[in-house]
Design a protein around this motif. Sequence first.
Motif, PDB file in Angstrom:
ATOM      1  N   TYR A  77       1.874   5.316  -0.974  1.00 23.18           N
ATOM      2  CA  TYR A  77       1.317   6.654  -1.064  1.00 23.18           C
ATOM      3  C   TYR A  77       2.311   7.564  -1.814  1.00 23.18           C
ATOM      4  CZ  TYR A  77      -1.814   4.686   2.456  1.00 23.18           C
ATOM      5  OH  TYR A  77      -2.707   3.886   3.121  1.00 23.18           O
ATOM      6  N   VAL A  82       0.874  -1.177   0.000  1.00 23.60           N
ATOM      7  CA  VAL A  82       0.000   0.000   0.000  1.00 23.60           C
ATOM      8  C   VAL A  82       0.908   1.223   0.000  1.00 23.60           C
ATOM      9  CG1 VAL A  82      -1.846   1.239   1.174  1.00 23.60           C
ATOM     10  CG2 VAL A  82      -1.786  -1.261   1.251  1.00 23.60           C
ATOM     11  N   ALA A 109       1.897   1.937   3.998  1.00 23.99           N
ATOM     12  CA  ALA A 109       0.894   1.816   5.057  1.00 23.99           C
ATOM     13  C   ALA A 109       1.511   1.286   6.342  1.00 23.99           C
ATOM     14  CB  ALA A 109      -0.232   0.903   4.604  1.00 23.99           C
TER      15      ALA A 109
END
Length: 494
Positions: free
Chosen positions: A79, A77, A428
């Motif tokens: 970003y 995950v 994450a």
Amino acid sequence: MRTRLLLSLAVAAAAAVLPVTNAATAAPAAATAPPANPTTVHEWLTTPGVETPTDASLPLNGTVTKTPVTVHVDPNVRYQSVSGFGAAITDSSANVLYGLTPENRTEVMRNLFDPRTGAGINFLRQPIGASDFAVGQDYSYDDLPAGQTDYQMRHFTIAHDETQILPLLRQALKLNPRIQIVASPWSMPGWMKTSGSMIDGKLIDDPRIYRAYALYLVKFIQAYQRAGVPVDYLTVQNEPQALERKNYPGTDLPWEQEAKVIEALGPAIHAAGLHTKILAFDHNWSEHPGDISSHQRASEDPEPNYPYDLLATDAYRWVAGTAYHCYFGDPTAQTGLRASFPGKDIFMTECEGGDSSTIIGVMQNWGRSSIDWNIALDENHGPHLGGCGSCNGTITVNSVTKAVTYNDQYRDIEHFSKFVPNGATHIASTVDTNSSKGAPLTTVAFTNPDHSTSLVALNTGATTQTFTVVYGTHSFDATLPAGATVTYQWAATH
């Protein structure tokens, strides 16, 4: 700068680590290199009441264990990418650092910038001309007598910066070539403004002035580049909502005018063959009540949606992202703007008085950078022209004894800059617990360019917290004292 006020944060407040005071010739404890062994976790811990960080290793288990509090780190995950962490070599900071002997100044610069033996600071905020932290008087790079103009920038010069600021910037870049720089003006030259001064007033609303200001900024980028200091990012006005700044440089620049500046500047940067990117806004997460009152006294409408309004104009095409400050509001404002304009990055470009909880909140909300304010000040919070009279530097240099204190900000930045290089990616990290009260842990994690992983954790509680960190099929057990901040780093696992 701005009137210094407490910020409100969406993340929990943390107890600050105590300052570390060393003689100017004594370096903070150097960290060992990150472990090459994928079964070892490098732990870098700062604890309230303890002067130096703890540098230790923990075993990384090849199995996953279950505990009441678990931090799950998920590299799948992903970003935003990270540009860096740092502070600002202001005119005042340069003056303070030049008060040291050359040998002691070199030692301090290593402690600040060397990625191996120091904090590895890798992002700097550079004022374009004077801020409130300048020595003697305000200055721009094209100052003229009252009534004169210089639309072609024939009198432009960065001579002021050549004595102290530029040599320090070059030294920093030599110690850490991966440093990036964001530059920001507190004011354009006074002859471009309604006040005729760098203090207060607006940019004159005239096409000739917009073109001249764009040329001024382009010439700054070019001059710094020739001096060996490339400028990666640029904002066109520090704190554009800051009206009524009576004793230091500042400009009231409404979003409509900032759009006009950017629409002149973007093509000028492109035509000059430069690669500097423009960042919009450069002010607080939310408009401060004091600035709202200033607008009202000036019979102007407040501008609570400034970055949204600006990015909705034609200036959008020239803007790489939006710059924020931490002095009012909370970092969730970054996520709100990112959701509305997903193609534009988010940067924190100034935050005096923040701590590791602030940086974590910035990173959790799409921030690519977190930059403190002055990198060095004296024991009287100066020298400065006006504005903030209680600001602290990342380090303090005593004006009499020349002793150097490595302040809370230094350790807070170090937890990130030393272990999260440019090009890392925020991934994450979630805190799970079987307690109905939750766990007093705040975390943020990154995958680094060398495929190692860094996890920063803060214990916001009043007691020691034990927990397990799980990463894929691996885990390790950790203990974090109350108020402590820790960075864990481990090599790629298979």
